[in-house]
Design an enzyme around this catalytic site. Structure first.
Site, mmCIF file in Angstrom:
data_model
loop_
_atom_site.group_PDB
_atom_site.id
_atom_site.type_symbol
_atom_site.label_atom_id
_atom_site.label_comp_id
_atom_site.label_asym_id
_atom_site.label_seq_id
_atom_site.Cartn_x
_atom_site.Cartn_y
_atom_site.Cartn_z
ATOM 1 N N ASP A 170 8.779 6.399 9.317
ATOM 2 C CA ASP A 170 7.582 6.020 10.354
ATOM 3 C C ASP A 170 7.175 6.608 10.369
ATOM 4 O O ASP A 170 7.099 7.745 10.580
ATOM 5 C CB ASP A 170 8.935 5.836 11.247
ATOM 6 C CG ASP A 170 8.482 4.840 12.007
ATOM 7 O OD1 ASP A 170 8.151 3.423 12.440
ATOM 8 O OD2 ASP A 170 8.558 4.549 13.193
ATOM 9 N N THR A 171 5.836 5.528 10.802
ATOM 10 C CA THR A 171 4.384 6.711 11.224
ATOM 11 C C THR A 171 3.596 6.203 12.389
ATOM 12 O O THR A 171 4.200 5.454 12.546
ATOM 13 C CB THR A 171 3.458 6.488 9.939
ATOM 14 O OG1 THR A 171 4.110 6.499 9.132
ATOM 15 C CG2 THR A 171 2.076 6.951 9.982
ATOM 16 N N HIS A 210 1.222 -1.518 -0.188
ATOM 17 C CA HIS A 210 0.147 -0.227 0.118
ATOM 18 C C HIS A 210 0.780 0.926 -0.393
ATOM 19 O O HIS A 210 0.434 2.504 -1.041
ATOM 20 C CB HIS A 210 -1.161 -0.494 0.798
ATOM 21 C CG HIS A 210 -2.020 -1.246 1.220
ATOM 22 N ND1 HIS A 210 -3.247 -1.127 0.277
ATOM 23 C CD2 HIS A 210 -1.689 -2.331 1.975
ATOM 24 C CE1 HIS A 210 -3.810 -2.299 0.712
ATOM 25 N NE2 HIS A 210 -3.161 -3.039 2.499
HETATM 26 P P1 IMP Z 1 4.393 2.609 9.291
HETATM 27 O O1 IMP Z 1 5.617 3.127 10.674
HETATM 28 O O2 IMP Z 1 5.233 3.589 8.473
HETATM 29 O O3 IMP Z 1 4.635 1.695 9.076
HETATM 30 O O4 IMP Z 1 3.165 2.395 10.275
HETATM 31 C C1 IMP Z 1 2.447 1.762 11.767
HETATM 32 C C2 IMP Z 1 1.922 1.627 11.543
HETATM 33 O O5 IMP Z 1 1.207 3.411 11.663
HETATM 34 C C3 IMP Z 1 0.799 0.714 10.519
HETATM 35 O O6 IMP Z 1 1.035 -0.407 10.600
HETATM 36 C C4 IMP Z 1 -0.550 0.568 10.154
HETATM 37 O O7 IMP Z 1 -1.291 0.747 11.530
HETATM 38 C C5 IMP Z 1 -0.514 2.426 11.351
HETATM 39 N N1 IMP Z 1 -0.986 3.630 9.893
HETATM 40 C C6 IMP Z 1 0.381 4.168 9.421
HETATM 41 N N2 IMP Z 1 0.361 4.605 8.002
HETATM 42 C C7 IMP Z 1 -0.974 4.664 8.123
HETATM 43 C C8 IMP Z 1 -2.270 5.181 7.371
HETATM 44 O O8 IMP Z 1 -1.666 5.900 6.202
HETATM 45 N N3 IMP Z 1 -2.962 4.743 6.939
HETATM 46 C C9 IMP Z 1 -3.318 4.429 8.779
HETATM 47 N N4 IMP Z 1 -2.544 3.161 9.389
HETATM 48 C C10 IMP Z 1 -1.640 3.803 9.261
#
Ligand code: IMP
Length: 193
Positions: free
Chosen positions: A69-70, A12
């Site tokens: 990282d989110t 995604h």
């Molecule tokens: P990551 O560090 O970008 O992998 O994000 C950590 C977690 O935050 C992911 O496993 C999702 O559960 C959530 N997340 C990150 N980006 C999004 C988004 O665009 N929409 C919804 N949930 C998100």
């Protein structure tokens, strides 16, 4: 065209970021460069994790690369799940498990304010630099929509009447945390040309 490796296995995200950066750089996924395995993310900050993931790729390829990282930061929960958003309901949990846990914690809560925050770490010629994007909104009381991933069905951004999971990808990308962080990265890359 400049080549950049994006340190992710999330299809995604790759699609979202390709839609934004695709014309400016040749984006390579981990699979494209033959890298396998789970990238460690053991920091307690988004910036630390983004750096750790980008460094993991840089050490193995020596190529320019970036990682993101989110975290979803919910005001009434003191900023949780934050940097622990992916594993909020425990190791190996699903997106659905995380949503169920968050909805449970938010039951009866009147302050529904939350924000997504993304930190991107670019390593270019061995030097890291950071780009940040945020989007503010609220946590809905139940799921709406089937697009996107993660917490999208229960997050409604400010000034919209639908959840992220009810929006076409282009609309989400144009206002999202990651969209904004990647747009800053794109602007930076553009300047270097
Ligand atoms: P990551 O560090 O970008 O992998 O994000 C950590 C977690 O935050 C992911 O496993 C999702 O559960 C959530 N997340 C990150 N980006 C999004 C988004 O665009 N929409 C919804 N949930 C998100």
């Amino acid at each position: 065209m400049k080549e950049l490796i994006f340190a992710t296995n999330n299809k995604h995200k790759l699609a979202e970021v390709t839609a934004i950066l695709g014309e400016k750089v040749k984006l390579l996924s981990l699979a494209d460069v033959g890298l396998e395995g789970d990238i460690p993310e053991t920091s307690d900050t988004l910036q630390g994790n983004a750096l750790q993931k980008a460094q993991w790729v840089y050490e193995r390829t020596g190529c320019d690369c970036f990682a993101d990282d989110t975290g979803l930061e919910v005001e009434a929960l003191g900023g949780r799940p934050g940097v622990y958003s992916a594993r909020y309901a425990g190791e190996h949990c699903t997106f659905d498990d995380n949503i169920n846990k968050l909805l449970g914690e938010m039951e009866g809560q009147t302050n529904r304010k939350a924000r997504f925050r993304t930190v991107v770490c670019l390593i270019e010629n061995g030097t890291p630099q950071y780009f940040e994007g945020q989007v503010a909104g609220i946590i809905l009381a139940e799921r709406y929509g089937h697009e996107g991933f993660g917490y999208d069905p229960i997050f409604m951004p400010d000034r919209f009447a639908v959840s992220f999971a009810e929006m076409p990808a282009e609309v989400k990308n144009s206002i999202s945390h990651r969209g904004r962080a990647i747009a800053k990265l794109a602007e930076y890359l553009q300047q270097g040309k």
